[in-house]
Design a protein around this motif. Structure first.
Motif, mmCIF file in Angstrom:
data_model
loop_
_atom_site.group_PDB
_atom_site.id
_atom_site.type_symbol
_atom_site.label_atom_id
_atom_site.label_comp_id
_atom_site.label_asym_id
_atom_site.label_seq_id
_atom_site.Cartn_x
_atom_site.Cartn_y
_atom_site.Cartn_z
ATOM 1 N N GLU A 56 0.697 -1.094 0.107
ATOM 2 C CA GLU A 56 -0.071 -0.173 0.190
ATOM 3 C C GLU A 56 0.872 1.263 0.000
ATOM 4 O O GLU A 56 1.932 1.332 0.762
ATOM 5 C CB GLU A 56 -0.900 -0.008 1.349
ATOM 6 C CG GLU A 56 -2.039 -1.146 1.331
ATOM 7 C CD GLU A 56 -2.502 -0.871 2.623
ATOM 8 O OE1 GLU A 56 -3.884 -1.258 2.699
ATOM 9 O OE2 GLU A 56 -2.042 -0.670 3.619
ATOM 10 N N LEU A 102 -3.182 13.265 -6.373
ATOM 11 C CA LEU A 102 -3.787 11.977 -6.123
ATOM 12 C C LEU A 102 -4.374 11.373 -7.543
ATOM 13 O O LEU A 102 -4.483 10.506 -8.202
ATOM 14 C CB LEU A 102 -4.968 11.849 -4.946
ATOM 15 C CG LEU A 102 -3.994 11.813 -3.533
ATOM 16 C CD1 LEU A 102 -5.256 11.846 -2.646
ATOM 17 C CD2 LEU A 102 -3.281 10.433 -3.642
ATOM 18 N N CYS A 139 -2.135 8.592 -8.802
ATOM 19 C CA CYS A 139 -2.815 7.382 -8.414
ATOM 20 C C CYS A 139 -3.929 7.039 -9.268
ATOM 21 O O CYS A 139 -4.523 6.123 -8.930
ATOM 22 C CB CYS A 139 -3.122 7.441 -7.027
ATOM 23 S SG CYS A 139 -1.807 7.616 -5.894
ATOM 24 N N ASP A 140 -4.295 7.943 -10.261
ATOM 25 C CA ASP A 140 -5.418 7.492 -10.868
ATOM 26 C C ASP A 140 -6.743 7.704 -10.392
ATOM 27 O O ASP A 140 -7.592 6.844 -10.777
ATOM 28 C CB ASP A 140 -5.154 6.337 -12.073
ATOM 29 C CG ASP A 140 -4.282 6.343 -12.911
ATOM 30 O OD1 ASP A 140 -4.047 7.510 -13.458
ATOM 31 O OD2 ASP A 140 -3.556 5.395 -13.229
ATOM 32 N N HIS A 141 -6.825 8.367 -9.281
ATOM 33 C CA HIS A 141 -8.063 8.541 -8.505
ATOM 34 C C HIS A 141 -8.991 9.496 -9.432
ATOM 35 O O HIS A 141 -8.622 10.268 -10.059
ATOM 36 C CB HIS A 141 -7.810 9.309 -6.901
ATOM 37 C CG HIS A 141 -7.071 8.277 -6.178
ATOM 38 N ND1 HIS A 141 -7.369 8.669 -4.880
ATOM 39 C CD2 HIS A 141 -6.301 7.257 -6.462
ATOM 40 C CE1 HIS A 141 -6.623 7.778 -4.113
ATOM 41 N NE2 HIS A 141 -6.257 6.857 -4.936
ATOM 42 N N GLN A 173 -12.508 10.221 -5.259
ATOM 43 C CA GLN A 173 -11.750 9.192 -4.367
ATOM 44 C C GLN A 173 -10.636 9.997 -3.632
ATOM 45 O O GLN A 173 -10.237 9.953 -2.563
ATOM 46 C CB GLN A 173 -11.002 8.159 -5.288
ATOM 47 C CG GLN A 173 -11.948 7.242 -5.769
ATOM 48 C CD GLN A 173 -11.184 6.396 -6.573
ATOM 49 O OE1 GLN A 173 -10.719 6.522 -7.492
ATOM 50 N NE2 GLN A 173 -10.794 4.910 -6.102
ATOM 51 N N CYS A 231 -9.924 10.738 0.174
ATOM 52 C CA CYS A 231 -8.678 10.461 0.904
ATOM 53 C C CYS A 231 -7.843 11.437 1.222
ATOM 54 O O CYS A 231 -7.292 11.520 2.508
ATOM 55 C CB CYS A 231 -7.632 9.816 -0.249
ATOM 56 S SG CYS A 231 -7.840 8.324 -0.882
ATOM 57 N N LYS A 254 -3.445 3.628 -2.462
ATOM 58 C CA LYS A 254 -3.298 2.931 -3.617
ATOM 59 C C LYS A 254 -2.785 1.645 -3.056
ATOM 60 O O LYS A 254 -1.844 1.377 -2.244
ATOM 61 C CB LYS A 254 -2.301 3.407 -4.573
ATOM 62 C CG LYS A 254 -2.304 2.603 -5.847
ATOM 63 C CD LYS A 254 -3.683 3.137 -6.662
ATOM 64 C CE LYS A 254 -3.810 2.902 -8.040
ATOM 65 N NZ LYS A 254 -5.046 2.983 -8.607
ATOM 66 N N THR A 255 -3.230 0.325 -3.523
ATOM 67 C CA THR A 255 -2.710 -0.941 -3.325
ATOM 68 C C THR A 255 -2.330 -1.729 -4.471
ATOM 69 O O THR A 255 -2.906 -1.677 -5.348
ATOM 70 C CB THR A 255 -3.844 -1.561 -2.460
ATOM 71 O OG1 THR A 255 -4.435 -0.917 -1.493
ATOM 72 C CG2 THR A 255 -3.569 -3.189 -1.999
ATOM 73 N N LEU A 304 3.530 0.285 -7.406
ATOM 74 C CA LEU A 304 3.293 1.263 -6.568
ATOM 75 C C LEU A 304 4.616 2.358 -6.548
ATOM 76 O O LEU A 304 4.411 3.407 -6.352
ATOM 77 C CB LEU A 304 3.085 0.756 -5.345
ATOM 78 C CG LEU A 304 1.661 0.089 -5.068
ATOM 79 C CD1 LEU A 304 1.749 -0.367 -3.629
ATOM 80 C CD2 LEU A 304 0.565 0.824 -5.479
ATOM 81 N N ARG A 355 4.234 5.729 -8.659
ATOM 82 C CA ARG A 355 3.382 6.384 -8.125
ATOM 83 C C ARG A 355 3.733 7.064 -6.812
ATOM 84 O O ARG A 355 3.341 8.165 -6.620
ATOM 85 C CB ARG A 355 2.080 5.596 -7.861
ATOM 86 C CG ARG A 355 1.543 5.169 -9.238
ATOM 87 C CD ARG A 355 0.303 4.149 -8.976
ATOM 88 N NE ARG A 355 -0.224 3.382 -9.992
ATOM 89 C CZ ARG A 355 -1.111 3.816 -10.826
ATOM 90 N NH1 ARG A 355 -1.525 5.132 -10.915
ATOM 91 N NH2 ARG A 355 -1.519 3.106 -11.926
ATOM 92 N N CYS A 356 4.369 6.306 -5.930
ATOM 93 C CA CYS A 356 4.729 6.929 -4.655
ATOM 94 C C CYS A 356 5.991 8.077 -5.086
ATOM 95 O O CYS A 356 5.908 9.131 -4.308
ATOM 96 C CB CYS A 356 5.415 5.650 -3.844
ATOM 97 S SG CYS A 356 5.635 6.311 -2.142
#
Length: 91
Positions: free
Chosen positions: A22, A40, A44-46, A50, A54, A67-68, A74, A77-78
């Protein structure tokens, strides 16, 4: 090898294969809600909803899993979140 041993070994392999990491986003006193939401959405493609949810959770709880997935998906993205000035890590 007994059936029980084979089943146990298969279960362990499945758990390793299915292990999900995560991205945890942490609250700070620097970034605005708008910046967090936009980041985000981008990183993260939110959906906007979403991302907003968050950001509210992060604000009130101090952190939120945003994101998981597998580590290698990940990591970039992080990095995008961190490059945007947000405090995030993969756990």
């Amino acid at each position: 090898m007994s059936l029980k041993e084979k089943t146990s070994e298969a279960t362990l392999l499945d758990e390793k294969t299915l292990k999900q990491n995560e991205i945890i986003l942490y609250n700070d006193d620097v970034n605005t809600f708008d910046h967090v939401i936009e980041t985000l959405i981008y990183a993260c493609d939110h959906t906007p909803e979403q991302a907003e949810q968050c950001s509210i959770i992060v604000h009130y709880k101090g952190k939120c899993a945003v994101k998981t997935g597998p580590y290698k998906e990940l990591e970039p993205r992080c990095s995008m979140l961190q490059e945007a000035g947000l405090s995030a890590e993969i756990v």
